[in-house]
Design a protein around this motif. Structure first.
Motif, PDB file in Angstrom:
ATOM      1  N   VAL A 273      32.600  35.750  38.031  1.00  9.03           N
ATOM      2  CA  VAL A 273      32.915  35.513  39.441  1.00  9.03           C
ATOM      3  C   VAL A 273      32.395  36.684  40.259  1.00  9.03           C
ATOM      4  O   VAL A 273      32.222  37.796  39.739  1.00  9.03           O
ATOM      5  N   HIS A 274      32.132  36.414  41.528  1.00  4.78           N
ATOM      6  CA  HIS A 274      31.651  37.456  42.439  1.00  4.78           C
ATOM      7  C   HIS A 274      32.605  37.575  43.622  1.00  4.78           C
ATOM      8  O   HIS A 274      33.125  36.570  44.124  1.00  4.78           O
TER       9      HIS A 274
ATOM     10  N   THR B 127      33.116  38.141  47.400  1.00  7.56           N
ATOM     11  CA  THR B 127      32.328  37.987  48.621  1.00  7.56           C
ATOM     12  C   THR B 127      32.626  39.136  49.583  1.00  7.56           C
ATOM     13  O   THR B 127      33.561  39.923  49.371  1.00  7.56           O
TER      14      THR B 127
ATOM     15  N   PHE C  30      39.976  31.896  45.686  1.00  4.70           N
ATOM     16  CA  PHE C  30      38.872  30.936  45.729  1.00  4.70           C
ATOM     17  C   PHE C  30      38.973  30.061  46.975  1.00  4.70           C
ATOM     18  O   PHE C  30      37.965  29.775  47.630  1.00  4.70           O
TER      19      PHE C  30
ATOM     20  N   GLU D 268      37.712  31.663  49.909  1.00  6.66           N
ATOM     21  CA  GLU D 268      36.312  32.050  49.710  1.00  6.66           C
ATOM     22  C   GLU D 268      36.157  33.559  49.595  1.00  6.66           C
ATOM     23  O   GLU D 268      35.143  34.127  49.993  1.00  6.66           O
TER      24      GLU D 268
ATOM     25  N   ARG E  91      33.654  33.647  44.471  1.00  3.72           N
ATOM     26  CA  ARG E  91      32.767  32.513  44.197  1.00  3.72           C
ATOM     27  C   ARG E  91      32.311  32.611  42.750  1.00  3.72           C
ATOM     28  O   ARG E  91      32.263  33.697  42.167  1.00  3.72           O
ATOM     29  N   HIS E  92      32.004  31.471  42.189  1.00  6.37           N
ATOM     30  CA  HIS E  92      31.529  31.443  40.806  1.00  6.37           C
ATOM     31  C   HIS E  92      30.102  31.973  40.718  1.00  6.37           C
ATOM     32  O   HIS E  92      29.285  31.744  41.621  1.00  6.37           O
TER      33      HIS E  92
END
Length: 241
Positions: free
Chosen positions: A219-220, A222, A205, A208, A211-212
């Protein structure tokens, strides 16, 4: 408490067993704290009704409450509550999907979600696989009473790799088990839990890489996370989509 004393499983099971209270617990299974009004919305009950449900969950020691001035925020009492919910999901029947929104949410939870403070779903399982395949974690399989068991440990190579990533295995919180696993209810395989699982998730997190999502617990990954996980840990990110 005397170690020979039986535990009151029925009391805890009754607290979890109400559908509205189960929704409250699942809403908090991502590790956050929420006010009663938000939990009422999650459970689909009125603000006046939610107070009784929260009282029962507090009495069963499944929740704790934090005070911030006049406001109260509720969270799961321990990580073991989240683990218990994950284990119950292994034997529970799936909920029927009656809308496009519910279908989208269900697929997102299967793909990548938080199990309290660590990764679960296909992403969590893929990370666990990659950590073993790249000699960062090693698994020791044992048998006791005819039941298979497994324990995981960080290898010397893994210690170096994790430290370079920004997670020092020697500095993990000592109040909880360092390397632990949950049996993922969706994948029926292990994902990484414990202090190491939490630290790795927090680091991702911070970078990055994660991300929520719009749904609680979802969560995703990126674009930076897809590249980072593949390069750093050898995660097969194609199997997550």
């Amino acid at each position: 408490m005397d170690a020979r004393t039986e535990t009151d499983v029925a009391h805890v099971a009754a607290a979890i067993g109400d559908p509205s209270r189960a929704k409250v617990l699942l809403a908090l299974a991502g590790g956050g704290a929420l006010p009663a009004s938000a939990l009422a919305a999650e459970a689909g009950v009125s603000n006046s009704t939610i107070s009784g449900h929260l009282a029962k969950l507090l009495d069963a020691r499944l929740l704790t409450v934090e005070h911030d001035g006049r406001h109260r925020y509720y969270r799961l009492a321990t990580t073991d509550v989240a683990r218990a919910l994950e284990q119950l999901a292994l034997i529970a029947r799936p909920l029927p999907v009656r809308s496009l929104n519910a279908d989208t949410r269900a697929k997102a939870l299967l793909r990548a979600r938080l199990c309290y403070d660590h990764l679960a779903g296909r992403l969590g399982v893929a990370l666990m696989d990659a950590l073993q395949e790249n000699d960062i974690l090693t698994a020791e399989h044992t048998g006791k009473g005819g039941a298979a068991a497994v324990s995981y440990a960080v290898t010397p190579h893994g210690h170096q790799e994790l430290s370079a990533f920004g997670v020092d295995p020697d500095r993990l919180p000592r109040r909880r088990t360092g390397v632990r696993y949950c049996v993922d209810w969706a994948e029926q395989r292990h994902h990484l839990a414990g202090a190491l699982g939490a630290a790795l998730t927090a680091r991702m997190f911070a970078l990055e890489w994660l991300r929520h999502g719009r749904y609680r617990r979802v969560v995703h990954l990126t674009d930076g996370g897809r590249e980072g996980l593949a390069t750093t840990f050898g995660v097969d990110v194609d199997q997550i989509s």
